[in-house]
Design a protein around this motif. Structure first.
Motif, PDB file in Angstrom:
ATOM      1  N   GLU A  24       0.822  -1.213   0.000  1.00  0.00           N
ATOM      2  CA  GLU A  24       0.000   0.000   0.000  1.00  0.00           C
ATOM      3  C   GLU A  24       0.852   1.259   0.000  1.00  0.00           C
ATOM      4  O   GLU A  24       0.540   2.230  -0.694  1.00  0.00           O
ATOM      5  CB  GLU A  24      -0.905   0.027   1.232  1.00  0.00           C
ATOM      6  CG  GLU A  24      -2.050  -0.959   1.223  1.00  0.00           C
ATOM      7  CD  GLU A  24      -2.746  -1.023   2.571  1.00  0.00           C
ATOM      8  OE1 GLU A  24      -2.481  -0.145   3.424  1.00  0.00           O
ATOM      9  OE2 GLU A  24      -3.553  -1.947   2.775  1.00  0.00           O
ATOM     10  N   ARG A  25       1.914   1.249   0.773  1.00  0.00           N
ATOM     11  CA  ARG A  25       2.730   2.451   0.939  1.00  0.00           C
ATOM     12  C   ARG A  25       3.867   2.538  -0.072  1.00  0.00           C
ATOM     13  O   ARG A  25       4.652   3.489  -0.054  1.00  0.00           O
ATOM     14  CB  ARG A  25       3.290   2.498   2.367  1.00  0.00           C
ATOM     15  CG  ARG A  25       2.194   2.663   3.414  1.00  0.00           C
ATOM     16  CD  ARG A  25       2.716   2.540   4.822  1.00  0.00           C
ATOM     17  NE  ARG A  25       3.576   3.638   5.226  1.00  0.00           N
ATOM     18  CZ  ARG A  25       3.156   4.756   5.805  1.00  0.00           C
ATOM     19  NH1 ARG A  25       1.859   4.932   6.023  1.00  0.00           N
ATOM     20  NH2 ARG A  25       4.008   5.698   6.173  1.00  0.00           N
ATOM     21  N   GLY A  26       3.931   1.542  -0.956  1.00  0.00           N
ATOM     22  CA  GLY A  26       4.953   1.577  -1.998  1.00  0.00           C
ATOM     23  C   GLY A  26       6.368   1.522  -1.447  1.00  0.00           C
ATOM     24  O   GLY A  26       7.263   2.227  -1.943  1.00  0.00           O
ATOM     25  N   SER A  63      21.645 -13.528   4.069  1.00  0.00           N
ATOM     26  CA  SER A  63      22.867 -12.783   3.769  1.00  0.00           C
ATOM     27  C   SER A  63      22.664 -11.631   2.788  1.00  0.00           C
ATOM     28  O   SER A  63      23.481 -10.714   2.735  1.00  0.00           O
ATOM     29  CB  SER A  63      23.947 -13.727   3.233  1.00  0.00           C
ATOM     30  OG  SER A  63      23.504 -14.360   2.044  1.00  0.00           O
ATOM     31  N   ASP A  64      21.571 -11.659   2.007  1.00  0.00           N
ATOM     32  CA  ASP A  64      21.319 -10.554   1.073  1.00  0.00           C
ATOM     33  C   ASP A  64      20.025  -9.806   1.398  1.00  0.00           C
ATOM     34  O   ASP A  64      19.526  -9.033   0.581  1.00  0.00           O
ATOM     35  CB  ASP A  64      21.274 -11.060  -0.367  1.00  0.00           C
ATOM     36  CG  ASP A  64      20.130 -12.036  -0.615  1.00  0.00           C
ATOM     37  OD1 ASP A  64      19.544 -12.530   0.367  1.00  0.00           O
ATOM     38  OD2 ASP A  64      19.830 -12.300  -1.799  1.00  0.00           O
ATOM     39  N   VAL A  65      19.479 -10.033   2.612  1.00  0.00           N
ATOM     40  CA  VAL A  65      18.228  -9.379   3.016  1.00  0.00           C
ATOM     41  C   VAL A  65      18.555  -8.089   3.761  1.00  0.00           C
ATOM     42  O   VAL A  65      19.423  -8.062   4.640  1.00  0.00           O
ATOM     43  CB  VAL A  65      17.381 -10.314   3.905  1.00  0.00           C
ATOM     44  CG1 VAL A  65      16.109  -9.609   4.359  1.00  0.00           C
ATOM     45  CG2 VAL A  65      17.047 -11.594   3.157  1.00  0.00           C
ATOM     46  N   ASP A  66      17.858  -7.007   3.408  1.00  0.00           N
ATOM     47  CA  ASP A  66      18.087  -5.711   4.061  1.00  0.00           C
ATOM     48  C   ASP A  66      17.291  -5.564   5.351  1.00  0.00           C
ATOM     49  O   ASP A  66      17.818  -5.117   6.367  1.00  0.00           O
ATOM     50  CB  ASP A  66      17.715  -4.573   3.102  1.00  0.00           C
ATOM     51  CG  ASP A  66      18.570  -4.579   1.853  1.00  0.00           C
ATOM     52  OD1 ASP A  66      19.775  -4.327   1.974  1.00  0.00           O
ATOM     53  OD2 ASP A  66      18.034  -4.854   0.760  1.00  0.00           O
ATOM     54  N   PHE A  67      16.006  -5.908   5.295  1.00  0.00           N
ATOM     55  CA  PHE A  67      15.126  -5.771   6.459  1.00  0.00           C
ATOM     56  C   PHE A  67      14.391  -7.077   6.708  1.00  0.00           C
ATOM     57  O   PHE A  67      13.838  -7.672   5.787  1.00  0.00           O
ATOM     58  CB  PHE A  67      14.082  -4.670   6.246  1.00  0.00           C
ATOM     59  CG  PHE A  67      14.647  -3.285   6.141  1.00  0.00           C
ATOM     60  CD1 PHE A  67      15.084  -2.606   7.270  1.00  0.00           C
ATOM     61  CD2 PHE A  67      14.722  -2.643   4.911  1.00  0.00           C
ATOM     62  CE1 PHE A  67      15.601  -1.323   7.182  1.00  0.00           C
ATOM     63  CE2 PHE A  67      15.237  -1.359   4.811  1.00  0.00           C
ATOM     64  CZ  PHE A  67      15.679  -0.695   5.947  1.00  0.00           C
ATOM     65  N   CYS A  68      14.370  -7.489   7.955  1.00  0.00           N
ATOM     66  CA  CYS A  68      13.532  -8.617   8.377  1.00  0.00           C
ATOM     67  C   CYS A  68      12.484  -8.072   9.336  1.00  0.00           C
ATOM     68  O   CYS A  68      12.818  -7.579  10.419  1.00  0.00           O
ATOM     69  CB  CYS A  68      14.365  -9.692   9.061  1.00  0.00           C
ATOM     70  SG  CYS A  68      13.359 -11.023   9.770  1.00  0.00           S
ATOM     71  N   LEU A 326       1.980  -1.402  10.832  1.00  0.00           N
ATOM     72  CA  LEU A 326       2.299  -0.100  10.247  1.00  0.00           C
ATOM     73  C   LEU A 326       3.529   0.501  10.893  1.00  0.00           C
ATOM     74  O   LEU A 326       4.432   1.004  10.214  1.00  0.00           O
ATOM     75  CB  LEU A 326       1.102   0.851  10.391  1.00  0.00           C
ATOM     76  CG  LEU A 326       1.361   2.300   9.964  1.00  0.00           C
ATOM     77  CD1 LEU A 326       1.704   2.397   8.487  1.00  0.00           C
ATOM     78  CD2 LEU A 326       0.162   3.193  10.290  1.00  0.00           C
ATOM     79  N   ASN A 327       3.591   0.475  12.229  1.00  0.00           N
ATOM     80  CA  ASN A 327       4.748   1.061  12.908  1.00  0.00           C
ATOM     81  C   ASN A 327       6.045   0.364  12.506  1.00  0.00           C
ATOM     82  O   ASN A 327       7.082   1.001  12.325  1.00  0.00           O
ATOM     83  CB  ASN A 327       4.568   0.985  14.421  1.00  0.00           C
ATOM     84  CG  ASN A 327       5.482   1.939  15.158  1.00  0.00           C
ATOM     85  OD1 ASN A 327       5.268   3.145  15.162  1.00  0.00           O
ATOM     86  ND2 ASN A 327       6.519   1.410  15.788  1.00  0.00           N
ATOM     87  N   ALA A 332      11.218   0.995   9.131  1.00  0.00           N
ATOM     88  CA  ALA A 332      12.040   0.727   7.941  1.00  0.00           C
ATOM     89  C   ALA A 332      12.036   1.930   7.002  1.00  0.00           C
ATOM     90  O   ALA A 332      13.084   2.308   6.455  1.00  0.00           O
ATOM     91  CB  ALA A 332      11.520  -0.515   7.227  1.00  0.00           C
ATOM     92  N   GLU A 333      10.878   2.547   6.815  1.00  0.00           N
ATOM     93  CA  GLU A 333      10.792   3.735   5.955  1.00  0.00           C
ATOM     94  C   GLU A 333      11.659   4.863   6.489  1.00  0.00           C
ATOM     95  O   GLU A 333      12.314   5.576   5.713  1.00  0.00           O
ATOM     96  CB  GLU A 333       9.339   4.209   5.871  1.00  0.00           C
ATOM     97  CG  GLU A 333       8.436   3.327   5.047  1.00  0.00           C
ATOM     98  CD  GLU A 333       6.994   3.795   5.074  1.00  0.00           C
ATOM     99  OE1 GLU A 333       6.238   3.412   4.170  1.00  0.00           O
ATOM    100  OE2 GLU A 333       6.609   4.550   6.002  1.00  0.00           O
ATOM    101  N   THR A 334      11.675   5.028   7.802  1.00  0.00           N
ATOM    102  CA  THR A 334      12.479   6.090   8.407  1.00  0.00           C
ATOM    103  C   THR A 334      13.961   5.878   8.126  1.00  0.00           C
ATOM    104  O   THR A 334      14.686   6.814   7.764  1.00  0.00           O
ATOM    105  CB  THR A 334      12.238   6.140   9.930  1.00  0.00           C
ATOM    106  OG1 THR A 334      10.847   6.386  10.177  1.00  0.00           O
ATOM    107  CG2 THR A 334      13.065   7.228  10.582  1.00  0.00           C
TER     108      THR A 334
END
Length: 347
Positions: A24-26, A63-68, A326-327, A332-334
């Motif tokens: 939703e938030r792209g 090993s190649d994941v940015d965010f979990c 959402l939080n 992650a967006e921040t």
């Protein structure tokens, strides 16, 4: 290049919301991976207009994941979050496991995003960020702008928390008990200590030595960690027969004067807040209207004549979204928007 995001617990209530909100938030993700336990292997979950098949957490290479984005409970997080973080992946955990660890930042972006600026600079940092308790998240979104203006001394919080805070099984129990009442079937309690249908239960989580429940303690501890350790906080947490969205009646004592009109104007301009406060029938928000929405709604803003500098407010928000999924995505967006984390694929 975009980011690679893994969602652990993708088949649960909050995990599914995380998938929806990322779409939703792209969120700038080139790839989103759904992870769950072995019993959910191959189970399909939605991500925007795509359908993803769940992979097994135990066998996945981060090993190649940015965010979990972790939403699988404290026990699993205790085992897996440090392992995943050690690969260089940033874990944003929705459980209570890491919230009170002094090494781990506890974040609501509208409240204390600045903490992340210093955290990323630490050479010995642990790549785990904690998401607060659902009831605390919405509370602090409403309190932060008021604290900045008049300095909060003390708050008294009474929560009215939906059953979705207890997971799918708790929602099922409310549904089955409600139906049983209407058809005169026997009512069974499996999740809650007492009947939840057409009832309220002043008991969430386990009891502590002082008579408080763990849920009430969380509100106190997290408010002090994220907003101000000097604020005095007392809380009564109540489970109510509502499927989604938590509500809170909050009494606030300030050091400095703050009128209801001033508070209303401040909250109208505050990030994440939406004021619906007409002194007429229906001129306030209820949990049903907040469900599925991102905002933290504030109503019933009025001065407390029993205090020198006191206000009462009514706060409502979707606990599965702002209180959890959402939080998590906003954290992650921040990190992305501040330029604090670059895609590992770029390196």
């Amino acid at each position: 290049m975009g980011y690679k995001v893994a969602v652990v617990g993708a088949t649960g209530n909050v995990g599914r919301e995380m998938m929806d909100i990322l779409s939703e938030r792209g969120f700038p993700a080139d790839e989103v991976v759904a992870l769950a336990s072995s019993r959910s292997k191959g189970k399909e979950v939605s991500y925007g207009d795509k359908t993803l098949k769940c992979q097994v957490l135990d066998h996945y290479d981060f090993s190649d994941v940015d965010f979990c984005l972790m939403s699988a409970g404290g026990t699993l997080s205790k085992e897996w979050s440090p392992k995943i973080a050690a690969t260089g992946c940033i874990v944003i955990d929705n459980s209570s496991q890491w919230r009170y660890d002094e090494r781990i930042p506890l974040i609501v972006p509208e409240v204390n995003a600045h903490v992340l600026d210093e955290w990323v600079k630490k050479k010995d940092r642990i790549n785990i960020i904690a998401n607060p308790n659902c009831s605390t998240a919405q509370l602090l979104v409403a309190l932060k702008p008021l604290h900045d203006k008049a300095t909060i001394k003390r708050i008294v919080v009474s929560t009215y928390q939906s059953v979705s805070g207890g997971g799918k099984a708790a929602m099922d129990e409310l549904f089955h008990q409600t139906r049983a009442v209407f058809v005169a079937d026997p009512i069974e309690n499996n999740i809650f200590t007492k009947r939840i249908a057409f009832n309220v239960i002043p008991h969430i989580d386990s009891f502590m030595d002082d008579g408080s429940t763990k849920e009430e303690w969380k509100v106190v501890a997290e408010t002090k960690k994220m907003l101000d350790p000097k604020i005095k906080v007392t809380c009564t947490a109540v489970r109510v027969p509502v499927f989604v969205s938590h509500a809170e009646a909050v009494n606030i004592e300030f050091e400095n004067p703050l009128s209801a009109d001033e508070a209303r104007d401040i909250l109208r301009e505050a990030p994440g807040c939406l004021v619906i406060d007409k002194r007429e029938d229906g001129g306030y928000i209820t949990p049903v209207e907040a469900a599925g929405e991102d905002a933290t709604y504030i109503s019933r803003i009025r001065e407390d004549p029993t205090l020198e500098n006191g206000l009462n407010i009514w706060v409502v928000s979707d606990n599965l979204r702002k209180g959890a999924a959402l939080n998590t995505v906003q954290i992650a967006e921040t990190l992305v928007n501040k330029g604090l984390v670059k895609p590992r694929s770029d390196a």
